[in-house]
Design an enzyme around this catalytic site. Structure first.
Site, PDB file in Angstrom:
ATOM      1  N   ASP A  47     -50.825  11.195 -12.484  1.00 15.65           N
ATOM      2  CA  ASP A  47     -49.640  11.536 -11.375  1.00 15.65           C
ATOM      3  C   ASP A  47     -48.410  10.657 -11.741  1.00 15.65           C
ATOM      4  O   ASP A  47     -47.453  10.580 -10.972  1.00 15.65           O
ATOM      5  CB  ASP A  47     -50.212  11.498 -10.002  1.00 15.65           C
ATOM      6  N   SER A  48     -48.661   9.699 -12.606  1.00 15.67           N
ATOM      7  CA  SER A  48     -47.500   9.057 -13.203  1.00 15.67           C
ATOM      8  C   SER A  48     -46.277   9.839 -13.522  1.00 15.67           C
ATOM      9  O   SER A  48     -45.278   9.488 -13.715  1.00 15.67           O
ATOM     10  CB  SER A  48     -47.815   7.983 -14.023  1.00 15.67           C
ATOM     11  N   ASP A  86     -55.189  14.301 -12.559  1.00 14.07           N
ATOM     12  CA  ASP A  86     -55.202  13.435 -11.609  1.00 14.07           C
ATOM     13  C   ASP A  86     -55.151  14.145 -10.211  1.00 14.07           C
ATOM     14  O   ASP A  86     -54.181  15.127 -10.010  1.00 14.07           O
ATOM     15  CB  ASP A  86     -53.974  12.571 -11.611  1.00 14.07           C
ATOM     16  N   LYS A 124     -59.345  13.158 -12.027  1.00 15.49           N
ATOM     17  CA  LYS A 124     -59.340  11.683 -11.730  1.00 15.49           C
ATOM     18  C   LYS A 124     -59.160  11.480 -10.477  1.00 15.49           C
ATOM     19  O   LYS A 124     -58.121  12.168  -9.647  1.00 15.49           O
ATOM     20  CB  LYS A 124     -58.615  10.900 -12.763  1.00 15.49           C
ATOM     21  N   GLU A 151     -58.466   7.865  -7.594  1.00 14.03           N
ATOM     22  CA  GLU A 151     -58.562   6.399  -7.537  1.00 14.03           C
ATOM     23  C   GLU A 151     -59.273   5.946  -6.400  1.00 14.03           C
ATOM     24  O   GLU A 151     -59.394   6.284  -5.265  1.00 14.03           O
ATOM     25  CB  GLU A 151     -57.014   5.959  -7.234  1.00 14.03           C
ATOM     26  N   GLU A 183     -57.457  -0.402 -14.549  1.00 14.34           N
ATOM     27  CA  GLU A 183     -56.071  -0.425 -14.709  1.00 14.34           C
ATOM     28  C   GLU A 183     -55.680  -2.146 -14.328  1.00 14.34           C
ATOM     29  O   GLU A 183     -56.109  -2.707 -13.047  1.00 14.34           O
ATOM     30  CB  GLU A 183     -55.278   0.343 -13.828  1.00 14.34           C
TER      31      GLU A 183
END
Ligand code: KIV
Length: 272
Positions: free
Chosen positions: A49-50, A88, A118, A120, A187
């Site tokens: 999602d970056s 993501d 993925k 978080e 991270e």
């Protein structure tokens, strides 16, 4: 069961089985052509999602909608033929409940045909990771600095510098592994803690700013290419693509202004 495709892609269980073995190589990818290039060299590609910041100019990953992830996920799947593609889950698409996460993750898998998602979060996502994994959705977890929690964390800071922070982060890693995640991104985690976590859990750790102690590494492709205007301290730039792009555009602009472009060899003749 019939097999429809001759293409053998790397699978999530294959990545999971690489614990403690040859280092796992990965990069983010957001579009088909760069995915096709990277596909020859990486084990998995993450449609992170970056992309909200890298491709779309948002200040954080928070505004990224699910539809954007799906669109870029489909592009990467068209470009990459052998690596595992992980997409993501964006902020707001999975945190409410395991059912919400399943609904949206299934949509991502159906519409992109990627091999895993993925999300978080550590302890707080344990129940959701189990729910998805038991229902056919391979989950890569992501702990330490979790950019979707930027408003709680108060900045993009290294996690685990103070020993007092270690226990909570170690517990996050244990919970996601026990819940069924096939790998976990660490991270911005201080090296001794990243090494301790890597030694203490049965699934591969994928580091980004978390030292060479991890089972694998990931970088944002544009950062390592030298295309991002600003990168984190830990990022090594392996290329100068930003400078190369600017040089090429400057040459083109100069030639157009000098009326030397298109040259005869770049011009259609009447016969063409
Ligand atoms: O969105 C992303 O690019 C990521 C990587 C930094 C791991 O989550």
């Amino acid at each position: 069961m019939s097999v429809q495709s001759p293409i053998k892609r790397i699978t999530a269980p294959e990545i999971g089985a690489r614990k403690g073995g040859a280092p796992i190589v990965s990069l983010t990818a957001y579009h088909a052509h760069t995915a096709a290039i990277a596909d020859k060299y990486v084990d998995f590609l993450l449609v992170g999602d970056s992309l909200g910041m890298v491709m779309h100019g948002f200040e954080s990953t928070l505004p990224v909608p699910l539809e954007l992830m799906i669109m870029h996920g489909r592009a990467v799947m068209r470009g990459a033929k052998r690596s595992l593609v992980v997409v993501d889950m964006p902020f707001g698409s999975y945190e409410e409940s395991p059912a919400q996460a399943f609904h949206n993750a299934a949509k991502v898998i159906k519409e992109t045909q990627c091999g895993a998602i993925k999300l978080e979060g550590g302890r707080r996502m344990g129940e959701t990771i189990r729910f998805l994994s038991e229902r056919g959705i391979p989950v890569m977890a992501h702990i330490g600095l979790t950019p979707q929690s930027i408003n709680i964390l108060g900045g993009y800071k290294t996690q685990g510098r103070e020993r007092a922070q270690w226990a909570a982060i170690e517990e996050d890693a244990l919970v996601v592994a026990e819940a069924g995640a096939f790998a976990v991104v660490l991270e911005a985690i201080a090296e001794p803690l990243a090494a301790k976590i890597t030694a203490g859990i049965p699934i591969p750790t994928i580091g980004i700013g978390a030292s060479a102690a991890c089972d694998g590494q990931i970088l944002v492709m544009e950062d390592m290419l030298g295309l991002s205007p600003q990168v984190a301290k830990f990022v090594k730039e392996f290329g100068e693509v930003g400078k190369a792009i600017e040089g090429a555009i400057r040459s083109y602009a100069d030639e157009v202004r000098a009326r030397s472009f298109p040259a005869p060899q770049n011009t259609y003749t009447a016969k063409d």
